[in-house]
Design a protein around this motif. Sequence first.
Motif, PDB file in Angstrom:
ATOM      1  N   PHE A 102       0.873  -1.179   0.000  1.00  0.00           N
ATOM      2  CA  PHE A 102       0.000   0.000   0.000  1.00  0.00           C
ATOM      3  C   PHE A 102       0.904   1.222   0.000  1.00  0.00           C
ATOM      4  O   PHE A 102       1.548   1.522   0.999  1.00  0.00           O
ATOM      5  CB  PHE A 102      -0.901  -0.014   1.243  1.00  0.00           C
ATOM      6  CG  PHE A 102      -2.107   0.884   1.185  1.00  0.00           C
ATOM      7  CD1 PHE A 102      -1.972   2.261   1.062  1.00  0.00           C
ATOM      8  CD2 PHE A 102      -3.393   0.356   1.280  1.00  0.00           C
ATOM      9  CE1 PHE A 102      -3.079   3.085   1.027  1.00  0.00           C
ATOM     10  CE2 PHE A 102      -4.521   1.173   1.242  1.00  0.00           C
ATOM     11  CZ  PHE A 102      -4.363   2.545   1.114  1.00  0.00           C
ATOM     12  N   LEU A 103       0.956   1.906  -1.139  1.00  0.00           N
ATOM     13  CA  LEU A 103       1.782   3.113  -1.256  1.00  0.00           C
ATOM     14  C   LEU A 103       0.876   4.329  -1.235  1.00  0.00           C
ATOM     15  O   LEU A 103      -0.063   4.420  -2.027  1.00  0.00           O
ATOM     16  CB  LEU A 103       2.568   3.095  -2.566  1.00  0.00           C
ATOM     17  CG  LEU A 103       3.386   4.363  -2.823  1.00  0.00           C
ATOM     18  CD1 LEU A 103       4.672   4.364  -1.998  1.00  0.00           C
ATOM     19  CD2 LEU A 103       3.721   4.512  -4.307  1.00  0.00           C
ATOM     20  N   VAL A 104       1.167   5.262  -0.341  1.00  0.00           N
ATOM     21  CA  VAL A 104       0.439   6.526  -0.323  1.00  0.00           C
ATOM     22  C   VAL A 104       1.291   7.577  -1.027  1.00  0.00           C
ATOM     23  O   VAL A 104       2.491   7.674  -0.784  1.00  0.00           O
ATOM     24  CB  VAL A 104       0.128   6.952   1.131  1.00  0.00           C
ATOM     25  CG1 VAL A 104      -0.315   8.404   1.187  1.00  0.00           C
ATOM     26  CG2 VAL A 104      -0.954   6.047   1.714  1.00  0.00           C
ATOM     27  N   VAL A 105       0.662   8.331  -1.931  1.00  0.00           N
ATOM     28  CA  VAL A 105       1.368   9.388  -2.664  1.00  0.00           C
ATOM     29  C   VAL A 105       0.822  10.738  -2.214  1.00  0.00           C
ATOM     30  O   VAL A 105      -0.388  10.993  -2.305  1.00  0.00           O
ATOM     31  CB  VAL A 105       1.192   9.234  -4.191  1.00  0.00           C
ATOM     32  CG1 VAL A 105       1.950  10.332  -4.924  1.00  0.00           C
ATOM     33  CG2 VAL A 105       1.684   7.860  -4.642  1.00  0.00           C
ATOM     34  N   LEU A 106       1.725  11.574  -1.694  1.00  0.00           N
ATOM     35  CA  LEU A 106       1.357  12.907  -1.223  1.00  0.00           C
ATOM     36  C   LEU A 106       2.071  13.957  -2.053  1.00  0.00           C
ATOM     37  O   LEU A 106       3.001  13.635  -2.795  1.00  0.00           O
ATOM     38  CB  LEU A 106       1.825  13.100   0.228  1.00  0.00           C
ATOM     39  CG  LEU A 106       1.371  12.103   1.280  1.00  0.00           C
ATOM     40  CD1 LEU A 106       2.058  12.437   2.604  1.00  0.00           C
ATOM     41  CD2 LEU A 106      -0.135  12.160   1.434  1.00  0.00           C
ATOM     42  N   GLY A 107       1.694  15.199  -1.871  1.00  0.00           N
ATOM     43  CA  GLY A 107       2.396  16.293  -2.536  1.00  0.00           C
ATOM     44  C   GLY A 107       1.438  17.426  -2.784  1.00  0.00           C
ATOM     45  O   GLY A 107       0.224  17.214  -2.913  1.00  0.00           O
ATOM     46  N   PRO A 108       1.966  18.637  -2.847  1.00  0.00           N
ATOM     47  CA  PRO A 108       1.094  19.798  -3.056  1.00  0.00           C
ATOM     48  C   PRO A 108       0.454  19.768  -4.442  1.00  0.00           C
ATOM     49  O   PRO A 108       0.851  18.967  -5.304  1.00  0.00           O
ATOM     50  CB  PRO A 108       2.048  20.991  -2.917  1.00  0.00           C
ATOM     51  CG  PRO A 108       3.417  20.441  -3.068  1.00  0.00           C
ATOM     52  CD  PRO A 108       3.385  18.999  -2.699  1.00  0.00           C
ATOM     53  N   ASN A 109      -0.503  20.640  -4.667  1.00  0.00           N
ATOM     54  CA  ASN A 109      -1.130  20.773  -5.983  1.00  0.00           C
ATOM     55  C   ASN A 109      -0.032  20.983  -7.023  1.00  0.00           C
ATOM     56  O   ASN A 109       0.890  21.769  -6.815  1.00  0.00           O
ATOM     57  CB  ASN A 109      -2.082  21.977  -6.043  1.00  0.00           C
ATOM     58  CG  ASN A 109      -3.279  21.802  -5.127  1.00  0.00           C
ATOM     59  OD1 ASN A 109      -3.585  22.664  -4.326  1.00  0.00           O
ATOM     60  ND2 ASN A 109      -3.954  20.677  -5.231  1.00  0.00           N
TER      61      ASN A 109
END
Length: 221
Positions: free
Chosen positions: A29-36
């Motif tokens: 389970f990989l979560v990908v985050l980051g600003p717009n």
Amino acid sequence: MIRLQDATLAYGDRTVWRGLDLHVAEGEFLVVLGPNGSGKSSLLKVLLGLRRLTSGTVTVNGRPPRRGSDLIGYVPQHTGVVPRTPLRARDLVRLGIDGHRWGPRPPRPETRRRVEAVLRDVGAAQFADVPLEQLSGGELQRVRVAQALATDPRILLCDEPLLSLDAEHQRIVAELADRRRREHGTAVVFVTHVTGSPADDPVLPLADRVLDLGEARVAAA
Ligand SMILES: Nc1ncnc2c1ncn2[C@@H]1O[C@H](COP(=O)(O)OP(=O)(O)OP(=O)(O)O)[C@@H](O)[C@H]1O
């Protein structure tokens, strides 16, 4: 299942991310985050075969990504449906299986059975015959998860599917993805925004790993 090596994506002269190395194994389970604008959706487009890398390599199940692959299920951001769309939840899920054959023909018996099973799995059987426009946001997202799982995919890509859902439905939708990887070994790539405290977030506690594309971009600059 998914491997990117020294991957760079640019639109014209604007580099979105550079030198990305990533491996997502079966059941992970990989979560990908980051600003717009950090390229989260673009990463999913690369995996879906809708965008080519500018440089580097990407493989999905050992091969270059291919559009329309049954190996991949995709859950989009929550949006409403066009008013008076003449579809029920059950039709939307069926489109996930035989959308390319959509027409006046009735579904094949095995398709009908699969639609029933997957609607049951996500707890959507009770509203299977309700027109889509009458479903709540949370109910509709559950049906979209069912649609993504209809072909029994080995990879599930989720593009901020929790936006505008209440906390309870955020938890339900995130847990559907988590259950899928635990019970079927499906690899999950889940794009999300963390707004509150990480411990209360519906997705972060499920992650094996987190890819922060904001950081990746800064690190590679
Ligand atoms: N087809 C395109 N042509 C040119 N630029 C694009 C294209 N698609 C996306 N971009 C640009 O690439 C960058 C990354 O976009 P992307 O949608 O992948 O980001 P994101 O992290 O998913 O953003 P958000 O959180 O706002 O959804 C943005 O600056 C966007 O404007």
